[in-house]
Scaffold this active site. Structure first.
Site, short mmCIF file in Angstrom:
data_model
loop_
_atom_site.label_atom_id
_atom_site.label_comp_id
_atom_site.label_asym_id
_atom_site.label_seq_id
_atom_site.Cartn_x
_atom_site.Cartn_y
_atom_site.Cartn_z
N ARG A 108 39.65 -6.34 7.92
CA ARG A 108 40.45 -5.99 8.96
C ARG A 108 41.59 -4.93 8.53
NH1 ARG A 108 40.81 -11.84 10.62
NH2 ARG A 108 39.11 -12.05 11.98
N LYS A 130 41.23 10.13 12.41
CA LYS A 130 39.86 9.90 13.04
C LYS A 130 38.83 9.66 12.25
CE LYS A 130 40.28 12.50 17.33
NZ LYS A 130 39.72 13.56 18.45
N GLU A 172 38.12 26.73 10.92
CA GLU A 172 39.40 25.96 11.18
C GLU A 172 40.81 26.29 11.07
OE1 GLU A 172 38.31 23.35 13.07
OE2 GLU A 172 36.23 23.24 12.49
N LYS A 214 48.15 20.77 11.53
CA LYS A 214 47.42 19.96 12.09
C LYS A 214 48.29 18.66 12.27
CE LYS A 214 43.24 17.35 12.65
NZ LYS A 214 41.93 17.04 12.40
N GLU A 224 45.15 11.72 21.37
CA GLU A 224 44.42 12.91 22.42
C GLU A 224 44.80 12.63 23.82
OE1 GLU A 224 40.89 14.32 20.29
OE2 GLU A 224 40.29 15.30 22.17
N ARG A 228 46.87 17.41 21.22
CA ARG A 228 45.72 17.30 20.15
C ARG A 228 44.47 17.96 20.77
NH1 ARG A 228 44.40 12.24 15.94
NH2 ARG A 228 42.65 13.25 14.94
N ASN A 232 40.55 21.15 19.88
CA ASN A 232 39.14 21.42 20.25
C ASN A 232 38.67 22.79 20.44
OD1 ASN A 232 37.98 18.69 20.14
ND2 ASN A 232 39.34 18.29 22.04
N HIS A 235 35.45 24.28 20.05
CA HIS A 235 34.59 23.19 19.79
C HIS A 235 33.57 22.64 20.83
CE1 HIS A 235 36.75 23.23 16.05
NE2 HIS A 235 36.16 22.11 15.65
N HIS A 239 29.71 22.13 19.48
CA HIS A 239 29.18 20.85 19.53
C HIS A 239 27.76 21.03 20.16
CE1 HIS A 239 33.28 18.37 18.86
NE2 HIS A 239 32.44 18.88 17.88
N HIS A 249 28.59 24.04 10.86
CA HIS A 249 29.94 23.61 11.72
C HIS A 249 30.69 24.84 11.96
CE1 HIS A 249 32.73 21.36 14.09
NE2 HIS A 249 33.79 21.57 13.26
#
Lengths: 340, 340
Positions: A108, A130, A172, A214, A224, A228, A232, A235, A239, A249
């Site tokens: 946990r 993330k 990025e 960031k 988000e 945040r 994107n 992005h 994607h 990427h």
């Protein structure tokens, strides 16, 4: 080595800048630490990892899946990792995503640290908490948001990276400059990848600046709901393109940013789309792709950021100021048809 | 139906008491909800679940493992569950542990609600946010701590439970009374399972009292640094006994509490071990087991709550007042050898 402790939500993350892999022992207790890495990095840093418990995975996004996690869990049991153990992810985004997810769920949740091993991981993937694995074609479908306890930045790890890994990272960095930092954008315009590779001091400063940029965005909005989302930028389209075409990427994001700049021009009167495209090209990245819009829009229709028939699309008001804009899918499609 | 909103850490959980399964539609949007349950409960409540998206698992702890999670993830994808979806766990501890874990990690976390379907789940397992799956012989090795968004208590779900399920639940209720609530202990002494089965009002009040008692303990100490440890009263030995013998969780906890009361007498001068054992027996639970201590202590040596050669053992100062006590393993062994 500079240490900076930053609170995000309920967690505090220690950032170590200007250090190296060999300082890991000052940050975590060797006897109670397991290092998760991949064969590539292990091959290069085997000597420096001597005496550390290591779990070594085959490299590549194909292994970012639950069966890998299950295997690592069993290795942690075998290594008698307990609640006082630390799991360190040494590698690119695949490794830090896996280490973050495994560390968030083993017993946990145990202590987790990252040593990002690629430029992309240093300025982006390792930051913000993330984590997760892919499920079939769905990227990061399963995971959590949980901040690491520490991040150790070792710019020396970049030396062995191939050119396309530098480009991935700079996609990025350009994104960060576009949405938040006009001064950094001007710095990027004044040099290129070769320039940063030669100038270690400028590179270290750039890493630090992007990691903290960031972090600041995530700090304001861990889950988000607002700011945040700006991360994107480029992005949403990327994607979809990555799904359909053989693009890295960085290449996909670069094309996505170029198109988002054009959409910004058409929707918000943004006047510097050409400057954005010029800097993208300067870092060896593409700004255009010929494609059939229909399959791309089939994917956009299933985007996680979609709400009914509109998309939350990130646009630029000016360089250094990104905004979240709700655009009907039909509008996005029309503009992209005009460009391609 | 009474609604009570309780903050635990950063999360708020809505508790609904005195309602029923049929009120689920007032708590969550039917179109965006998936109900996870097992064949037993689905068989009984199929009619009431009509119109709800359901995922039905085979019953039993043997299915509380990652492969089950993987299967449910794919079913959620198939059901097009998105960030606005809610996952509802309808069942005993196995189902709420699975639903909590899946909901914490699908798309990095969606809304989760529980309808506990056993007495044990109502007063204990569904409360506090701990979730997870077993890995091999290791119980709950993988999971998270994350509070559900709502808990819907339907006392009518208890009517179909067999006697041993009532005993399992009462073991935890007796535990709560021992560590925190002397008045409830006296209430328990004054009646028995048959009494509560007949008196629906007293049963509903008992459920509510125990759910809120556990909630209060968790609220003070979500991550088990202090007070939450008290909830392990009877459980340290119980986990070892469950591993070695064919005992229900309630039976193992009952024996664990009886032995912990004896240890409390010997270590803290606790004078009411006989009263504790009497109330345990009154609810159909055992207070003694003949066993060879050696294999039991081999397991205790690997307990998660162990620190070097000592255990954090929960003892009673008096009925209603549990305390965390650090005991050398050798002391625990000596006392248990004397008893058995």
């Amino acid at each position: 080595m500079e240490k900076k402790s930053i609170r995000i939500g309920q967690a505090v993350t220690d950032y170590y800048f200007g250090g190296g892999l060999k300082q890991l022992a000052t940050v975590t207790d060797k006897r109670h630490t397991v290092v998760l890495t991949d064969e590539n990095l292990y091959g290069i840093y085997e000597k420096q990892l001597k005496g550390w418990k290591t779990i070594v995975l085959p490299p590549g996004e194909a292994h970012k899946q639950q069966s890998t996690v299950d295997g690592v869990m069993n290795q942690l049991i075998g290594a008698e990792a307990d609640r006082k153990s630390t799991l360190v992810g040494l590698g690119g985004g695949v490794i830090t995503d896996l280490a973050g997810y495994i560390g968030a769920t083993y017993l946990r949740g145990i202590r987790v640290g990252f040593i990002p091993g690629s430029l992309l991981a240093m300025v982006d993937a390792s930051i913000g908490g993330k984590n997760g694995v892919d499920v079939g074609v769905y990227k990061n479908l399963v995971g959590t948001i949980r901040q690491p306890s520490f991040l150790l930045f070792d710019a020396a790890l970049l030396q062995s990276l191939p050119e396309n890994e530098w480009q991935n990272g700079f996609a990025e960095i350009i994104k960060h400059a576009c949405i938040k930092d006009a001064a950094m954008f001007r710095e990027l315009e004044a040099t290129d990848i070769a320039g940063y590779r030669k100038n270690k001091k400028a590179l270290a400063a750039l890493l630090r600046r992007n990691a903290l940029l960031k972090t600041k965005v995530v700090q304001k909005d861990e889950t988000e709901q607002g700011d945040r989302k700006l991360l994107n930028f480029g992005h949403t389209l990327a994607h979809a393109l990555e799904n359909l075409f053989q693009l890295s990427h960085g290449e996909a994001v670069a094309i996505g940013m170029a198109y988002a700049s054009e959409i910004s021009a058409s929707e918000l009167g943004f006047r510097q789309a050409e400057r954005v495209k010029r800097v993208i090209a300067q870092y060896g990245l593409p700004t255009k792709l010929s494609f059939d819009p229909d399959p791309v829009f089939d994917i956009l229709k299933h985007d996680k950021k979609r709400e009914r028939d509109s998309l939350h699309y990130i646009l630029l008001e000016r360089i250094g100021k990104g905004v979240v804009h709700t655009l009907p899918l039909t509008t996005v499609k029309k503009i992209i048809e005009q460009i391609s």
